[in-house]
Design a protein around this motif. Structure first.
Motif, PDB file in Angstrom:
ATOM      1  N   ASP A  68      -4.964   1.204  -0.137  1.00  0.00           N
ATOM      2  CA  ASP A  68      -5.330   0.082   0.266  1.00  0.00           C
ATOM      3  C   ASP A  68      -5.574  -0.098   1.589  1.00  0.00           C
ATOM      4  O   ASP A  68      -4.765  -0.360   2.713  1.00  0.00           O
ATOM      5  CB  ASP A  68      -4.736  -1.271  -0.110  1.00  0.00           C
ATOM      6  CG  ASP A  68      -5.371  -2.754   0.253  1.00  0.00           C
ATOM      7  OD1 ASP A  68      -6.136  -2.758   1.201  1.00  0.00           O
ATOM      8  OD2 ASP A  68      -5.064  -3.622  -0.536  1.00  0.00           O
ATOM      9  N   TRP A  73       0.828  -1.053   0.164  1.00  0.00           N
ATOM     10  CA  TRP A  73       0.209  -0.094  -0.032  1.00  0.00           C
ATOM     11  C   TRP A  73       0.867   1.181  -0.202  1.00  0.00           C
ATOM     12  O   TRP A  73       2.103   1.180   0.251  1.00  0.00           O
ATOM     13  CB  TRP A  73      -0.836   0.290   1.170  1.00  0.00           C
ATOM     14  CG  TRP A  73      -0.072   0.167   2.452  1.00  0.00           C
ATOM     15  CD1 TRP A  73       0.535  -1.037   3.212  1.00  0.00           C
ATOM     16  CD2 TRP A  73       0.060   1.535   3.221  1.00  0.00           C
ATOM     17  NE1 TRP A  73       0.821  -0.221   4.455  1.00  0.00           N
ATOM     18  CE2 TRP A  73       0.697   0.967   4.249  1.00  0.00           C
ATOM     19  CE3 TRP A  73      -0.308   2.621   3.051  1.00  0.00           C
ATOM     20  CZ2 TRP A  73       1.164   2.004   5.387  1.00  0.00           C
ATOM     21  CZ3 TRP A  73       0.508   3.681   3.978  1.00  0.00           C
ATOM     22  CH2 TRP A  73       1.037   3.096   5.128  1.00  0.00           C
ATOM     23  N   HIS A  96     -10.969  -3.383   1.540  1.00  0.00           N
ATOM     24  CA  HIS A  96      -9.487  -3.728   0.344  1.00  0.00           C
ATOM     25  C   HIS A  96      -9.834  -2.910  -0.636  1.00  0.00           C
ATOM     26  O   HIS A  96      -9.723  -3.277  -1.896  1.00  0.00           O
ATOM     27  CB  HIS A  96      -9.718  -5.187  -0.005  1.00  0.00           C
ATOM     28  CG  HIS A  96      -9.175  -6.189   1.408  1.00  0.00           C
ATOM     29  ND1 HIS A  96      -7.898  -6.325   1.400  1.00  0.00           N
ATOM     30  CD2 HIS A  96      -9.932  -6.911   1.901  1.00  0.00           C
ATOM     31  CE1 HIS A  96      -7.838  -7.240   2.429  1.00  0.00           C
ATOM     32  NE2 HIS A  96      -8.963  -7.531   3.035  1.00  0.00           N
ATOM     33  N   SER A  97      -9.878  -1.631  -0.325  1.00  0.00           N
ATOM     34  CA  SER A  97      -9.737  -0.618  -1.485  1.00  0.00           C
ATOM     35  C   SER A  97      -9.354   0.693  -0.958  1.00  0.00           C
ATOM     36  O   SER A  97      -8.997   0.972   0.190  1.00  0.00           O
ATOM     37  CB  SER A  97     -11.408  -0.429  -1.724  1.00  0.00           C
ATOM     38  OG  SER A  97     -12.139   0.099  -0.834  1.00  0.00           O
TER      39      SER A  97
END
Length: 176
Positions: A72, A54, A131-132
């Motif tokens: 993330d 990330w 998860h974004s």
């Protein structure tokens, strides 16, 4: 492996400095560190990455509240540096302070509520972190990195791509 750098915009362009985040425990600490890098209250970007997992951008414009983007959230939540960025506000959650106080048995007369453990398993913790990407995806629009481009960056080379778009790739490489 983590990398963190400060990019401060000055009259002469961007200045980079690597930064140690070991003493940073809160977003306020991080904002204070960034403000110290720019005595003129210019824009300062804090760039943080964890290898292939990330990246995050924190933007400080003078005394304004920090603006944050994390690529993330779930990956960042597993990182001590990511946890600094993932505020309740950023994740769209209500602060837990009141809930914690309500659940305490301060006088010892209340019976334990059997439902409280079920609530934690169903809705709390890591499952609540997506998860974004989260945060302000328009954080770099005025600096040449649009929302669509920012969201499409891969964690592996995101900071280099951002620095290149800002015209700061050479100064960032000096602190890598």
């Amino acid at each position: 492996m983590y990398f963190a750098a400060l990019l401060a915009r000055t009259e002469d362009g961007w200045e980079a400095s690597d930064t140690e985040l070991d003493d940073v425990e809160t977003l306020s600490d991080l904002a204070e560190l960034a403000r110290e890098a720019s005595p003129e209250d210019d824009t300062v970007l804090v760039l943080i990455e964890q290898e292939d997992a990330w990246f995050g951008v924190v933007r400080i414009d003078g005394e304004d509240d920090p603006r944050i983007y994390v690529s993330d959230a779930a990956a960042a939540a597993r990182s001590s540096y990511g946890e600094i960025l993932l505020t309740d506000e950023l994740l769209g959650r209500e602060p837990d302070d009141d809930a914690d106080l309500d659940s305490l048995d301060l006088d010892g007369t209340e019976e334990p509520d059997g439902d409280s453990d079920d609530d934690d398993e169903d809705g709390g913790g890591a499952e609540a972190v997506p998860h974004s990407p989260v945060g302000d995806s328009e954080i770099l629009d005025d600096l040449g990195v649009g929302e669509k481009e920012l969201k499409s960056l891969d964690a592996e080379d995101a900071l280099s791509a951002i620095a290149e778009a800002l015209g700061a790739s050479e100064v960032l490489e000096t602190v890598r």
